[in-house]
Design a protein around this motif. Structure first.
Motif, PDB file in Angstrom:
ATOM      1  N   PRO A 517       0.825  -1.217   0.000  1.00 16.71           N
ATOM      2  CA  PRO A 517       0.000   0.000   0.000  1.00 16.71           C
ATOM      3  C   PRO A 517       0.855   1.261   0.000  1.00 16.71           C
ATOM      4  O   PRO A 517       1.853   1.362   0.719  1.00 16.71           O
ATOM      5  N   GLY A 518       0.467   2.222  -0.850  1.00 19.35           N
ATOM      6  CA  GLY A 518       1.204   3.478  -0.949  1.00 19.35           C
ATOM      7  C   GLY A 518       2.262   3.499  -2.024  1.00 19.35           C
ATOM      8  O   GLY A 518       2.851   4.552  -2.299  1.00 19.35           O
ATOM      9  N   THR A 519       2.557   2.344  -2.660  1.00 20.81           N
ATOM     10  CA  THR A 519       3.568   2.290  -3.723  1.00 20.81           C
ATOM     11  C   THR A 519       3.057   3.008  -4.970  1.00 20.81           C
ATOM     12  O   THR A 519       1.931   2.788  -5.406  1.00 20.81           O
ATOM     13  N   GLU A 520       3.904   3.874  -5.542  1.00 18.52           N
ATOM     14  CA  GLU A 520       3.553   4.552  -6.789  1.00 18.52           C
ATOM     15  C   GLU A 520       3.573   3.530  -7.928  1.00 18.52           C
ATOM     16  O   GLU A 520       4.593   2.917  -8.200  1.00 18.52           O
ATOM     17  N   CYS A 521       2.452   3.363  -8.588  1.00 21.64           N
ATOM     18  CA  CYS A 521       2.349   2.439  -9.719  1.00 21.64           C
ATOM     19  C   CYS A 521       1.889   3.214 -10.953  1.00 21.64           C
ATOM     20  O   CYS A 521       1.359   4.330 -10.836  1.00 21.64           O
ATOM     21  N   TYR A 522       2.096   2.641 -12.124  1.00 21.19           N
ATOM     22  CA  TYR A 522       1.641   3.284 -13.353  1.00 21.19           C
ATOM     23  C   TYR A 522       1.118   2.228 -14.319  1.00 21.19           C
ATOM     24  O   TYR A 522       1.375   1.029 -14.160  1.00 21.19           O
ATOM     25  N   GLU A 523       0.372   2.684 -15.298  1.00 20.80           N
ATOM     26  CA  GLU A 523      -0.226   1.787 -16.284  1.00 20.80           C
ATOM     27  C   GLU A 523       0.859   0.977 -16.980  1.00 20.80           C
ATOM     28  O   GLU A 523       1.841   1.521 -17.481  1.00 20.80           O
ATOM     29  N   GLY A 524       0.689  -0.342 -17.001  1.00 19.89           N
ATOM     30  CA  GLY A 524       1.658  -1.219 -17.639  1.00 19.89           C
ATOM     31  C   GLY A 524       2.723  -1.766 -16.704  1.00 19.89           C
ATOM     32  O   GLY A 524       3.537  -2.597 -17.100  1.00 19.89           O
ATOM     33  N   MET A 525       2.731  -1.353 -15.448  1.00 18.41           N
ATOM     34  CA  MET A 525       3.732  -1.815 -14.476  1.00 18.41           C
ATOM     35  C   MET A 525       3.312  -3.172 -13.900  1.00 18.41           C
ATOM     36  O   MET A 525       2.138  -3.413 -13.639  1.00 18.41           O
ATOM     37  N   LEU A 526       4.276  -4.069 -13.714  1.00 21.09           N
ATOM     38  CA  LEU A 526       4.008  -5.375 -13.107  1.00 21.09           C
ATOM     39  C   LEU A 526       3.879  -5.205 -11.597  1.00 21.09           C
ATOM     40  O   LEU A 526       4.810  -4.727 -10.938  1.00 21.09           O
ATOM     41  N   VAL A 527       2.705  -5.578 -11.069  1.00 20.14           N
ATOM     42  CA  VAL A 527       2.456  -5.420  -9.635  1.00 20.14           C
ATOM     43  C   VAL A 527       2.318  -6.756  -8.925  1.00 20.14           C
ATOM     44  O   VAL A 527       2.161  -6.800  -7.709  1.00 20.14           O
ATOM     45  N   GLY A 528       2.367  -7.860  -9.664  1.00 19.85           N
ATOM     46  CA  GLY A 528       2.257  -9.168  -9.037  1.00 19.85           C
ATOM     47  C   GLY A 528       2.368 -10.276 -10.066  1.00 19.85           C
ATOM     48  O   GLY A 528       2.488 -10.031 -11.270  1.00 19.85           O
ATOM     49  N   GLU A 529       2.360 -11.516  -9.564  1.00 20.12           N
ATOM     50  CA  GLU A 529       2.409 -12.700 -10.427  1.00 20.12           C
ATOM     51  C   GLU A 529       1.166 -13.549 -10.173  1.00 20.12           C
ATOM     52  O   GLU A 529       0.826 -13.848  -9.026  1.00 20.12           O
ATOM     53  N   ARG A 530       0.489 -13.947 -11.249  1.00 20.64           N
ATOM     54  CA  ARG A 530      -0.706 -14.778 -11.123  1.00 20.64           C
ATOM     55  C   ARG A 530      -0.346 -16.206 -10.727  1.00 20.64           C
ATOM     56  O   ARG A 530       0.799 -16.648 -10.882  1.00 20.64           O
ATOM     57  N   ASN A 531      -1.342 -16.927 -10.259  1.00 18.03           N
ATOM     58  CA  ASN A 531      -1.159 -18.346  -9.938  1.00 18.03           C
ATOM     59  C   ASN A 531      -1.294 -19.235 -11.156  1.00 18.03           C
ATOM     60  O   ASN A 531      -1.143 -20.451 -11.045  1.00 18.03           O
ATOM     61  N   GLN A 532      -1.620 -18.653 -12.311  1.00 17.04           N
ATOM     62  CA  GLN A 532      -1.844 -19.441 -13.517  1.00 17.04           C
ATOM     63  C   GLN A 532      -1.323 -18.669 -14.729  1.00 17.04           C
ATOM     64  O   GLN A 532      -1.007 -17.480 -14.615  1.00 17.04           O
ATOM     65  N   PRO A 533      -1.223 -19.312 -15.884  1.00 14.67           N
ATOM     66  CA  PRO A 533      -0.716 -18.622 -17.076  1.00 14.67           C
ATOM     67  C   PRO A 533      -1.644 -17.503 -17.519  1.00 14.67           C
ATOM     68  O   PRO A 533      -2.835 -17.470 -17.183  1.00 14.67           O
ATOM     69  N   GLY A 534      -1.066 -16.581 -18.306  1.00 13.06           N
ATOM     70  CA  GLY A 534      -1.857 -15.484 -18.859  1.00 13.06           C
ATOM     71  C   GLY A 534      -1.798 -14.234 -18.016  1.00 13.06           C
ATOM     72  O   GLY A 534      -1.986 -14.284 -16.798  1.00 13.06           O
ATOM     73  N   ASP A 535      -1.521 -13.086 -18.666  1.00 18.12           N
ATOM     74  CA  ASP A 535      -1.469 -11.814 -17.948  1.00 18.12           C
ATOM     75  C   ASP A 535      -2.871 -11.336 -17.592  1.00 18.12           C
ATOM     76  O   ASP A 535      -3.863 -11.666 -18.261  1.00 18.12           O
ATOM     77  N   MET A 536      -2.966 -10.522 -16.548  1.00 14.50           N
ATOM     78  CA  MET A 536      -4.240 -10.003 -16.077  1.00 14.50           C
ATOM     79  C   MET A 536      -4.061  -8.530 -15.722  1.00 14.50           C
ATOM     80  O   MET A 536      -3.167  -8.174 -14.943  1.00 14.50           O
ATOM     81  N   VAL A 537      -4.893  -7.664 -16.320  1.00 16.64           N
ATOM     82  CA  VAL A 537      -4.866  -6.235 -16.005  1.00 16.64           C
ATOM     83  C   VAL A 537      -5.718  -6.001 -14.763  1.00 16.64           C
ATOM     84  O   VAL A 537      -6.870  -6.449 -14.695  1.00 16.64           O
TER      85      VAL A 537
END
Length: 609
Positions: A517-537
């Motif tokens: 919480p509080g981390t500066e993020c921007y559109e297109g930035m990786l914020v985590g890894e899913r438990n399964q294949p395929g990217d998720m916005v």
């Protein structure tokens, strides 16, 4: 053999880990320092990154004067990524100290430098350090050293010399002993053995000048400085010398300044005789392998071949929405100038601008080699972005594609060995040996460099953090075919906002988070890894909708798992082809090359067509 005068010099290549403390004790024993505080003020590894990483990055040389004899000591890197330093400087050495820990014995990185020392034909003296450490077994470490030397192809003469020349030390306590159980409490036995038994330089002071440049220093005032050993003759300030390049090109130059090494520093002098190490100013654009010799009676020396790079990374100016907030230097022109300046200083890297001028390609010996440069630049205030490391291929005489192959070693509890072998099998690795102990299994693999990327975290996961993993470059081998990339998809931020705890609380059920919480993020930035294949916005700024009804659970706070953090090397290994690592003085972020989700879909459709 005893060296009788100051100009006969024993040169020692310093091998393995734990070197700094022992060097300090040698310097103090030889009278270089007057107090412990002075040693602390002038510690050898002054480079911040070396202290942080616990490794030697650059080859360094110092000298000590003991009983009228000058001893030059070369401290060599042990990591294979910095092997370009080792291959050259060992040519200056007459003998080597194989320095190992009495508890751990020879480490995997010991093989790299020791192999080069053996191939160079050096006489090797074994120094068992840290004999005061609890659990130390000096005799086992000594036998392991001899076994390793035999395994690496040491000659009978080298093995016999090593068996007869063993010193047991404690660098922290400042003593060296011929027997681990005697009561000697100073470093003189080690110094005496170096002078009496290691070979003195076989040089001809009265012959024609012959000096070979093995390493390059750089000054903004005088340009390149060639450093090497004088093999014959004497070099003087003001001499006209003939410079012979590796490709046979010849030109003349004038020696403007001359330095020799004196304890931890350099001293300007008027002449340097055969056997000593000199730094020469005045040879324009001097390079590794250049031979400085007498124009009227030139001497030929074997050229120096440097192993080619195995990985390349493209450096680009940052296109992040947050660019300029943390760093002072963000321009593409400034980035190019900095990298081209590195090309002048670092001859082990190949640095070239891309044909389309979109970035600069930097090639090195491994991810660690490249990441050290990135770390230095971010500390200087640069902001930039880099792509995924790319393996550099070769072709053999028959036109078949070759790729770099590494030797990987894993030590883990017995119950996890099967999972480790499975991971290597899926990454293109082949098991070469396996030794099962009482509780720990030692497994060695041969694996393409492509398969190494991202392997460290997977091994730590399956071994529950109890596995030890290391690898070194082995050789170029046949292409191993396609190797699977990262299987899990990424969570990608859809907006440029700060992360909110409520949103992260729902997202952590879908996978591992990289932000808090509080981390500066921007559109297109990786914020985590899913438990399964395929990217998720994902929406990392979603807040709870407020209603007009009260609830007994309304004030229960969100319980978040600590985010997964990445070092620079881990981030480079984690990303895939359509991702970048953004590097700033304060943060290391991973992002998509195309930040907008619609643009990524269009690019994917074009790629399919």
């Amino acid at each position: 053999m005893r060296v009788e005068n100051l100009r006969d010099i024993a040169i020692i290549a310093h091998v393995d880990h734990g070197k700094t403390t022992l060097c300090d004790k040698l310097l103090r024993a030889a009278g270089a320092f007057r107090s412990n505080q002075e040693v602390q003020d002038r510690v050898l590894d002054s480079n911040d990154q070396e202290r942080e990483r616990g490794i030697t990055i650059l080859a360094k040389n110092i000298s000590i004067d003991y009983n009228g004899v000058k001893i030059n000591i070369i401290d060599t890197p042990g990591h294979a990524d910095f092997g370009g330093e080792v291959e050259r400087v060992l040519r200056m050495a007459d003998g080597a100290l194989l320095l190992v820990d009495a508890f751990e014995g020879p480490m995997p990185q010991t093989r790299f430098v020791l192999r080069h020392a053996i191939d160079t034909g050096l006489s090797i003296m074994i120094v068992i350090n840290k004999i005061d450490r609890p659990g130390a077994d000096p005799e086992k470490a000594y036998n392991d050293c001899l076994d390793l030397m035999a395994d690496l192809g040491a000659t009978d003469e080298q093995l016999e010399f090593a068996m007869e020349h063993v010193v047991y030390c404690s660098g922290v306590n400042g003593y060296a002993r011929l027997d681990p159980n005697d009561d000697n409490m100073d470093m003189y036995p080690l110094l005496d053995m170096i002078i009496e038994d290691l070979p003195a330089p076989d040089v001809d002071i009265d012959g024609p000048l012959a000096m070979q440049c093995v390493t390059i220093d750089h000054s903004n005032f005088v340009g390149r400085i060639g450093i090497g050993r004088v093999y014959s003759g004497t070099i003087h300030t003001g001499d006209q010398i003939l410079v012979v390049k590796n490709d046979g090109e010849r030109k003349t130059a004038t020696v403007k300044q001359l330095f020799t090494f004196d304890y931890l520093g350099r001293t300007e002098c008027s002449q340097v005789e055969a056997g000593d190490i000199a730094a020469v100013v005045g040879v324009d654009n001097t390079d590794i392998g250049d031979v400085y010799t007498d124009p009227e009676n030139p001497v030929e020396l074997d050229p120096i071949e440097i192993d080619p790079p195995t990985l390349s990374i493209v450096f680009e100016a940052s296109t992040s929405p947050l660019v300029g907030r943390e760093g002072d230097i963000v321009g593409a022109r400034q980035l190019k100038e900095r990298l081209f300046n590195e090309r002048e200083n670092n001859v082990t890297m190949r640095i070239e601008e891309l044909p389309d001028k979109s970035g600069v390609e930097v090639s090195g010996r491994g991810i660690l080699h490249l990441s050290v440069l990135m770390e230095s630049m971010r500390r200087e205030g640069y902001e930039f972005q880099v792509g995924r490391p790319r393996v550099l291929y070769k072709k053999d005489d028959a036109g078949n594609r070759l790729e770099p192959v590494e030797q990987a070693v894993v030590e883990c509890p017995d119950e996890y060995a099967g999972k480790v072998i499975e991971i290597f099998g899926n990454s293109g690795g082949t098991m070469t040996s396996m030794e099962t102990g009482t509780s720990v299994t030692h497994v060695e693999f041969r694996i393409p460099t492509r398969g190494i990327m991202g392997l460290k975290n997977r091994i730590l996961n399956v071994t529950h953090g109890e596995g030890v993993f290391y690898h070194t470059f082995l050789e170029y081998g046949p292409y191993a075919g396609e190797i699977g990339a990262r299987k899990n998809g990424a969570m990608i931020a859809m907006t440029t906002e700060k992360a909110v705890a409520y949103a992260l609380g729902t997202l952590q059920e879908r996978g591992a988070l990289f932000v808090e919480p509080g981390t500066e993020c921007y559109e297109g930035m990786l914020v985590g890894e899913r438990n399964q294949p395929g990217d998720m916005v994902v929406n990392i700024a979603r807040t709870k909708n407020l209603g007009n009804q009260r609830s007994s659970t309304a004030d229960i706070s969100v319980q978040l798992v600590p985010p997964r953090t990445f070092s620079l090397e881990e981030a480079l290994e984690y990303i895939i082809d359509d991702e970048l690592v953004e590097i700033t003085p304060k943060n290391i972020r991973m992002r998509k090359r195309l930040l907008n989700a619609t643009d990524r879909k269009k690019a994917a459709n074009r790629a399919m067509k």
